[in-house]
Design a protein around this motif. Structure first.
Motif, mmCIF file in Angstrom:
data_model
loop_
_atom_site.group_PDB
_atom_site.id
_atom_site.type_symbol
_atom_site.label_atom_id
_atom_site.label_comp_id
_atom_site.label_asym_id
_atom_site.label_seq_id
_atom_site.Cartn_x
_atom_site.Cartn_y
_atom_site.Cartn_z
ATOM 1 N N VAL B 12 2.016 6.641 -6.848
ATOM 2 C CA VAL B 12 3.351 7.086 -6.183
ATOM 3 C C VAL B 12 4.008 5.756 -5.720
ATOM 4 N N ARG B 13 5.457 6.085 -5.686
ATOM 5 C CA ARG B 13 6.182 4.813 -5.151
ATOM 6 C C ARG B 13 6.194 5.122 -3.729
ATOM 7 N N GLU B 14 6.170 3.815 -3.009
ATOM 8 C CA GLU B 14 6.154 3.757 -1.624
ATOM 9 C C GLU B 14 7.592 4.646 -0.766
ATOM 10 N N GLN B 80 2.922 5.522 2.467
ATOM 11 C CA GLN B 80 3.039 4.200 3.079
ATOM 12 C C GLN B 80 1.892 3.208 2.293
ATOM 13 N N THR B 81 1.910 1.896 2.246
ATOM 14 C CA THR B 81 0.835 1.264 1.758
ATOM 15 C C THR B 81 -0.323 1.234 2.305
ATOM 16 N N GLY B 82 -0.541 1.806 3.532
ATOM 17 C CA GLY B 82 -1.552 1.861 4.304
ATOM 18 C C GLY B 82 -2.290 3.283 3.777
ATOM 19 N N ASP B 83 -1.702 4.175 3.076
ATOM 20 C CA ASP B 83 -2.246 5.282 2.766
ATOM 21 C C ASP B 83 -2.984 4.881 1.060
ATOM 22 N N ILE B 110 -2.579 5.196 -5.693
ATOM 23 C CA ILE B 110 -2.182 3.730 -5.788
ATOM 24 C C ILE B 110 -0.683 3.901 -5.418
ATOM 25 N N ILE B 111 -0.346 2.962 -4.432
ATOM 26 C CA ILE B 111 0.948 2.888 -3.983
ATOM 27 C C ILE B 111 2.011 1.601 -4.725
ATOM 28 N N GLN B 112 2.884 2.036 -5.336
ATOM 29 C CA GLN B 112 3.880 1.027 -5.860
ATOM 30 C C GLN B 112 4.921 0.780 -5.021
#
Lengths: 113, 113
Positions: B12-14, B80-83, B110-112
């Motif tokens: 997913v996107r941030e 968020q990236t921390g997720d 995975i965070i984009q």
């Protein structure tokens, strides 16, 4: 507050060697204790659980054994390691009847060569 | 025996919402859980839901349970990236997980940017 420790954090052992992983819990009494293994591509698998000193239930037949010599100590052992024993071993505790959460330790990364 | 299934990856996107899905087979499941595992670490309970509930919300997390379809989902708002982590679905048919949990294989979030 309660804490759970696992030792060692990482371990590299040759095939056929013995194993002893230790888990200790602080700050609680008479917890249920659990050993899980996380192997690549296989998720988490419950190996053993214990509801009291000397009481061990095994979930799957395997090359491993568990013991609970003290209320807050849980040990995972093997007499002769196999390659398939490699994985990430997680200890957890749960206080029956108090809450619905299992608290996990930091884990031990075991590599059998 | 019981089985818990999850997709292995989700990207997913941030800032977007993430929805992680899980299906289970045990019709007598009483508690269902979502755990988060960051790289090299143990498991952290995010939230749980009792089988007589159909929704639970906790800050950015929303859990939906469709007991008829045996489907559980975890929605993370404003990802968020921390997720970025592995998210495990788990269930038990005993009160509070006294005899261990059955886990899915985990979904890598995975965070984009």
């Amino acid at each position: 507050s309660q804490t759970i420790h696992q030792w060692p954090a990482t371990l590299v052992q040759p095939v056929g060697s013995p194993l002893s992983l230790e888990c200790t819990v602080e700050g609680t009494s008479n917890p249920n204790l659990y050993w899980y293994r996380q192997a690549a591509g296989r998720g988490l698998q419950l190996l053993f659980y214990s509801v009291g000193i000397g009481q061990i239930s095994s979930e799957v037949p395997q090359n491993l054994s568990a013991s609970r010599p003290q209320d807050r100590q849980f040990i995972l052992s093997s007499k002769k390691l196999l390659l398939s024993d490699s994985g990430f071993y997680l200890c957890a505790w749960h206080l029956a009847g108090i809450n619905n959460e299992q608290f996990f330790g930091p884990g031990t990364r075991l590599t059998v060569l | 025996g019981e089985d818990v299934e999850q997709s292995l990856f989700l990207s997913v996107r941030e800032g977007d919402s993430s929805v992680i899905n899980c299906t289970y087979t045990d019709s007598s499941s009483t508690y269902l859980y979502w755990y988060k595992q960051e790289p090299g670490a143990g498991l952290q309970l995010l939230t749980y839901i009792f089988s007589n509930m159909d929704m639970k919300q906790d800050q950015r997390l929303t859990v939906l349970l469709n007991k008829k379809d045996k489907h559980l989902s975890l929605r993370i708002a404003d990802t968020q990236t921390g997720d970025s982590a592995i998210y495990f679905c788990a269930e038990t048919d005993s009160g509070g997980g006294a005899d261990g949990l059955t886990f899915g294989k985990g979904t890598h979030l995975i965070i984009q940017p």
